[in-house]
Scaffold this active site. Structure first.
Site, PDB file in Angstrom:
ATOM      1  N   HIS A  64       0.968  -1.318  -0.438  1.00  0.00           N
ATOM      2  CA  HIS A  64       0.154   0.059  -0.057  1.00  0.00           C
ATOM      3  C   HIS A  64       0.765   1.314  -0.130  1.00  0.00           C
ATOM      4  O   HIS A  64       1.336   1.033   0.911  1.00  0.00           O
ATOM      5  CB  HIS A  64      -1.337   0.071   1.313  1.00  0.00           C
ATOM      6  N   HIS A  88       1.436   5.626  -1.790  1.00  0.00           N
ATOM      7  CA  HIS A  88       0.839   6.607  -2.158  1.00  0.00           C
ATOM      8  C   HIS A  88       2.706   6.969  -2.674  1.00  0.00           C
ATOM      9  O   HIS A  88       3.458   7.411  -2.036  1.00  0.00           O
ATOM     10  CB  HIS A  88       0.284   7.560  -1.092  1.00  0.00           C
ATOM     11  N   LYS A 129      -8.999  -0.102  -5.851  1.00  0.00           N
ATOM     12  CA  LYS A 129      -9.513   0.076  -4.354  1.00  0.00           C
ATOM     13  C   LYS A 129     -10.869   1.066  -3.980  1.00  0.00           C
ATOM     14  O   LYS A 129     -10.754   1.596  -5.048  1.00  0.00           O
ATOM     15  CB  LYS A 129      -8.084   1.601  -4.603  1.00  0.00           C
ATOM     16  N   HIS A 156     -10.374   1.305   2.216  1.00  0.00           N
ATOM     17  CA  HIS A 156     -10.714   2.151   2.838  1.00  0.00           C
ATOM     18  C   HIS A 156     -11.498   1.903   3.136  1.00  0.00           C
ATOM     19  O   HIS A 156     -12.494   2.656   3.271  1.00  0.00           O
ATOM     20  CB  HIS A 156     -10.324   3.367   1.961  1.00  0.00           C
ATOM     21  N   HIS A 189      -4.352  -0.719   5.808  1.00  0.00           N
ATOM     22  CA  HIS A 189      -4.423   0.192   7.043  1.00  0.00           C
ATOM     23  C   HIS A 189      -5.554   0.038   7.982  1.00  0.00           C
ATOM     24  O   HIS A 189      -6.149   1.152   8.655  1.00  0.00           O
ATOM     25  CB  HIS A 189      -4.252   1.335   6.955  1.00  0.00           C
ATOM     26  N   ASP A 233       1.546   2.832   3.924  1.00  0.00           N
ATOM     27  CA  ASP A 233       0.723   3.962   3.233  1.00  0.00           C
ATOM     28  C   ASP A 233       1.424   5.300   3.346  1.00  0.00           C
ATOM     29  O   ASP A 233       0.530   6.163   3.669  1.00  0.00           O
ATOM     30  CB  ASP A 233      -0.758   3.353   4.404  1.00  0.00           C
TER      31      ASP A 233
HETATM   32  C1  NCD Z   1      -3.382   9.588   1.973  1.00  0.00           C
HETATM   33  C2  NCD Z   1      -3.066  10.220   1.466  1.00  0.00           C
HETATM   34  O1  NCD Z   1      -2.761  11.076   1.426  1.00  0.00           O
HETATM   35  O2  NCD Z   1      -3.332  10.007  -0.010  1.00  0.00           O
HETATM   36  N1  NCD Z   1      -3.744   9.925   2.772  1.00  0.00           N
HETATM   37  C3  NCD Z   1      -3.625   8.962   4.144  1.00  0.00           C
HETATM   38  O3  NCD Z   1      -4.302   9.583   5.447  1.00  0.00           O
HETATM   39  N2  NCD Z   1      -3.266   8.127   4.570  1.00  0.00           N
HETATM   40  C4  NCD Z   1      -4.936   8.629   1.427  1.00  0.00           C
HETATM   41  C5  NCD Z   1      -5.271   7.322   2.156  1.00  0.00           C
HETATM   42  O4  NCD Z   1      -4.509   6.385   1.230  1.00  0.00           O
HETATM   43  O5  NCD Z   1      -5.982   7.759   3.164  1.00  0.00           O
HETATM   44 ZN    ZN Z   2      -3.689   5.282   1.081  1.00  0.00          ZN
END
Ligand code: NCD
Ligand code: ZN
Length: 343
Positions: free
Chosen positions: A12, A14, A98, A135, A173, A246
């Protein structure tokens, strides 16, 4: 002391796009062989064509010689059709969809407004063995922010597991005892990722000596009892629980703001942070399953070959890292970590 593991994967992650992507991708590529790439760009990645183009941009941003593999995902919307699922499955580059409830978190306004709008797509996903990553938080303003995970499980996820018993589902998460219990009670096609920050921090971290925007993420940090439950789950050796950072980069000024963005950046030291948790729990021998085996097994992908070695060697996390034209503040900025990847 040293610890050698099969190369791990991050299930997971970003990495954003454009100049921001260029700033952060090396951190992940340096420790992980593969990562599940979240599709919450603006606009979101909803089609196979968009995901394949995004994949090319990620590959182009990698440091020279890196063999890192991005595992792409599509953003499920009210308008995702069975044909779109079929096309994704046929591509071999798309590994999951997702599900963001609309409005639940950063860039989720295109998310699902009512789960029943996705039933045709979920039927197709179940038929194609395509995992659904969730999520799991309600967006109902009447529900306390600390209760949103367990209410989502009760209202949406539990019923979904009965409707789609063959669908692979990842509770992303997971942050609560309720979430862990739910995953434990489910069949082998129900799993969860656990972040390093939810293993290391409880909700006090957001308020220690003042408001701490860099400890704010979604799902929000929970109380200590939940953190202990997460540690138990992660270090139990149960293959239903595997690594998903995450890691979510945001520019410093977007977090240090009157309305700060949610997200904690951990990619700079992901494995090191997890290693500390496993060591403190007396479970270093279980880190490899969690970091390098169970996720691949769940997704039906081969485990990695090759290895990575961690050593006990104190280092100080930088105060910040570049993020495009700005900077980001990483987790544990300025603090000492005891584990380090051996170069
Ligand atoms: C994530 C993001 O910034 O893209 N933020 C987070 O707090 N985890 C979005 C997400 O996965 O919820
Ligand atoms: Zn995330």
């Amino acid at each position: 002391m040293e610890l050698t593991l099969t190369r791990p994967d991050d299930w997971h992650l970003h990495v954003r796009d454009g100049v921001d992507l260029g700033s952060v991708i090396a951190h992940t590529a340096q420790q992980f062989a593969r990562a599940i790439i979240m599709p919450n760009l603006k606009p979101p990645v909803t089609t196979t064509g968009q995901a394949l183009a995004y994949r090319e941009r990620i590959l182009a941003a990698l440091p020279q010689g890196s063999d890192f593999t991005p595992l792409m995902t599509l953003y499920l919307t009210d308008n995702t059709t069975p044909d779109m699922v079929m096309e994704a499955a046929a591509s071999k580059a798309i590994h999951a969809f997702k599900l963001y409830p609309a409005g639940a978190t950063t860039h989720s306004d295109a998310g699902v407004t009512d789960i029943s709008n996705t039933f045709a797509a979920l039927d197709a996903m179940q038929a194609h063995g395509m995992p659904l990553l969730v999520h799991a938080e309600v967006t109902d303003a009447a529900v306390d922010v600390f209760d949103r995970e367990h209410v989502y499980i009760d209202r949406v996820l539990e019923p979904l597991t009965h409707r789609y018993p063959e669908l692979k589902i990842v509770l992303e998460h997971v942050t609560t005892q309720d979430g862990v219990d739910f995953v434990l009670a489910g069949n082998a096609r129900l799993a969860a990722t656990i972040t390093a920050h939810h293993l290391l921090l409880n909700r006090n971290a957001m308020f220690s000596g003042g408001l701490r925007p860099h400890a704010y993420c979604l799902p929000v940090l929970k109380r200590e009892t939940h953190r202990r439950t997460l540690i138990k789950a992660a270090t139990s050796g149960n293959p239903k629980f595997f690594l998903g950072t995450d890691s979510a980069p945001h520019a410093r000024e977007r977090k240090e703001s009157g309305c700060g963005c949610a997200g904690i950046y951990t990619a700079h030291a992901a494995l090191e942070l997890y290693a500390q948790v496993f060591e403190d729990a007396g479970a270093l021998n279980r880190l490899e399953g969690f970091a390098s085996q169970y996720g691949a097994d769940f997704y039906g992908l081969p485990r990695n070959t090759g290895s990575i070695t961690l050593e006990k060697n104190d280092w100080t996390v930088p105060e910040n890292y570049p993020l495009g034209n700005s900077t980001l503040i990483p987790m544990h900025a300025g603090q000492t970590l005891h584990w380090r990847i051996k170069q």
